[in-house]
Motif scaffolding. Structure first.
Motif, short mmCIF file in Angstrom:
data_model
loop_
_atom_site.label_atom_id
_atom_site.label_comp_id
_atom_site.label_asym_id
_atom_site.label_seq_id
_atom_site.Cartn_x
_atom_site.Cartn_y
_atom_site.Cartn_z
N UNK A 6 -65.47 -99.56 -22.98
CA UNK A 6 -66.63 -98.32 -21.75
C UNK A 6 -66.05 -99.37 -20.27
N UNK A 7 -66.00 -100.18 -20.28
CA UNK A 7 -65.11 -100.87 -18.64
C UNK A 7 -64.34 -100.25 -19.40
N UNK A 8 -62.69 -100.39 -20.21
CA UNK A 8 -61.78 -100.28 -19.64
C UNK A 8 -61.79 -98.25 -20.01
N UNK A 9 -62.17 -97.83 -20.05
CA UNK A 9 -62.33 -96.31 -19.97
C UNK A 9 -62.50 -96.16 -18.65
N UNK A 10 -63.35 -97.13 -18.18
CA UNK A 10 -64.21 -96.64 -16.91
C UNK A 10 -62.58 -96.53 -15.49
N UNK A 11 -62.34 -98.08 -15.74
CA UNK A 11 -61.21 -97.88 -14.45
C UNK A 11 -60.32 -96.96 -14.82
N UNK A 12 -60.18 -96.20 -16.21
CA UNK A 12 -58.97 -94.98 -15.77
C UNK A 12 -59.25 -93.78 -15.92
N UNK A 13 -61.14 -93.57 -16.21
CA UNK A 13 -60.71 -91.89 -16.00
C UNK A 13 -60.88 -91.08 -14.77
N UNK A 14 -60.92 -91.59 -13.61
CA UNK A 14 -61.16 -91.46 -12.19
C UNK A 14 -59.67 -91.11 -11.82
N UNK A 15 -58.65 -91.96 -12.19
CA UNK A 15 -57.51 -92.07 -12.08
C UNK A 15 -56.64 -90.83 -13.37
N UNK A 16 -57.50 -90.52 -13.73
CA UNK A 16 -57.05 -89.27 -15.04
C UNK A 16 -57.59 -88.00 -14.27
N UNK A 17 -58.44 -87.94 -14.12
CA UNK A 17 -59.15 -86.73 -14.06
C UNK A 17 -57.82 -86.56 -12.52
N UNK A 18 -57.63 -87.22 -12.01
CA UNK A 18 -56.93 -87.38 -10.87
C UNK A 18 -55.55 -86.44 -10.73
N UNK A 19 -54.35 -87.64 -11.85
CA UNK A 19 -53.26 -87.22 -12.83
C UNK A 19 -53.34 -85.82 -13.30
N UNK A 20 -54.05 -86.15 -14.36
CA UNK A 20 -54.52 -84.17 -14.97
C UNK A 20 -54.96 -83.45 -15.34
N UNK A 21 -55.58 -83.45 -13.80
CA UNK A 21 -56.62 -82.08 -13.39
C UNK A 21 -55.84 -81.00 -12.98
N UNK A 22 -56.34 -80.38 -13.04
CA UNK A 22 -55.51 -78.54 -13.12
C UNK A 22 -56.69 -77.80 -11.88
N UNK A 23 -57.53 -78.46 -11.58
CA UNK A 23 -58.64 -77.79 -10.89
C UNK A 23 -59.62 -78.59 -10.13
N UNK A 24 -59.28 -78.07 -9.02
CA UNK A 24 -60.81 -78.98 -7.89
C UNK A 24 -62.30 -79.61 -8.34
N UNK A 25 -62.40 -78.78 -9.77
CA UNK A 25 -63.04 -79.12 -11.06
C UNK A 25 -63.17 -80.17 -11.68
N UNK A 26 -61.98 -81.12 -12.31
CA UNK A 26 -61.62 -81.88 -12.43
C UNK A 26 -62.64 -82.62 -12.98
#
Length: 284
Positions: free
Chosen positions: A255-275
């Protein structure tokens, strides 16, 4: 489904999420000396050429692993995954993408048992050749759903099961749920890693809730659900918006490993503002 070839999608945003989870779970399993068994029910070819015509046709890797490969600000939980991708590319250039069996091969110890299933005849032959020298390994061209019951419980009573069918057949959704339930009834300690696509389909939107309901009654150590949404539907309301992973009996560290990674992944992989992402857990 025999028409499906993962090579078209290798290294995309869904592979990033799936393999981040897989790598962290297998690293956790290796913290104990006692052997474990990994069962991969829909293994694919093992590895994929990024430069090949399949991957180049849609170039999905460019919106996935390619955005992480040379990143200087990787969160710590993502580093082991990307290091394995780089190990799979010894010349330093992103030319090949390791599928789940290849990542497992790089991570698992000699005493750990690997059981992989793949129905597509071409991918099966490639996979069998790739894993031919690995000890304690069986590669089968049988149906992974129906074969799982024969693998549980494993001799060491430590098991991880990865289920990631193509879902091109809607029946896969029901099979995933039924197979997880049957597996947990046979061996409640099994760590299940279930990948699913985020689609505008009833079966897709309901799968996580159905998995939760079953895991609530059958899992000894609860469950974790993570979903990464990177894009919007097309003009007709279709397309894969993202993907999710449902983990039964998850490592307490995940859980904590994903919590630390997901905001960064949204920023890097998101293709629209609502990612966005979803991360939820129930501890038994």
């Amino acid at each position: 489904m025999l028409a499906y070839r993962h090579a078209f999608h290798a290294g995309n945003h869904a592979d990033v999420l799936k393999h981040l989870v897989l790598v962290q779970v297998l690293r956790y399993m290796a913290e104990k000396d006692k052997a474990y068994t990994l069962v991969d029910t829909h293994a694919g070819a093992g590895g994929y050429s990024i430069e090949g015509r399949y991957a180049q046709k849609k170039g999905e890797y460019s919106g996935g692993v390619a955005r992480l490969y040379d990143a200087k600000d990787l969160p710590e939980p993502l580093k082991p995954y990307i290091e394995l991708v780089k190990e799979f590319n010894p010349d330093g250039q992103l030319r090949q993408y390791p599928g789940s069996p290849a990542l497992a091969n790089l991570l698992m110890r000699e005493q750990d048992r690997l059981r992989v299933f793949e129905l597509h005849p071409t991918d099966y032959r490639i996979l069998a050749s790739y894993l031919s020298t690995r000890p304690n390994t069986q590669v089968s061209d049988k149906d992974g759903f129906s074969s799982l019951k024969g693998e549980l419980p494993p001799p060491s009573r430590r098991a991880v099961v990865l289920m990631d069918p193509s879902y091109e057949l809607k029946s896969d959704y029901a099979k995933v749920l039924a197979t997880m339930r049957e597996g947990l009834q046979k061996f409640p300690d099994t760590v299940f890693l279930i990948w699913y696509p985020q689609l505008a389909l009833l079966e897709s939107t309901q799968l996580a809730q159905r998995l939760k309901a079953s895991a609530d009654t059958l899992a000894k150590k609860g469950w974790l659900h993570v979903r990464l949404t990177v894009t919007q539907p097309d003009e007709k309301g279709f397309g894969m918006l993202g993907s999710g992973m449902f983990v039964v009996n998850p490592p307490f560290t995940l859980h904590d490993q994903l919590k630390d990674s997901l905001p960064w992944l949204v920023d890097k992989l998101g293709q629209y503002d609502g990612a966005n992402f979803v991360l939820e857990q129930r501890v038994a």
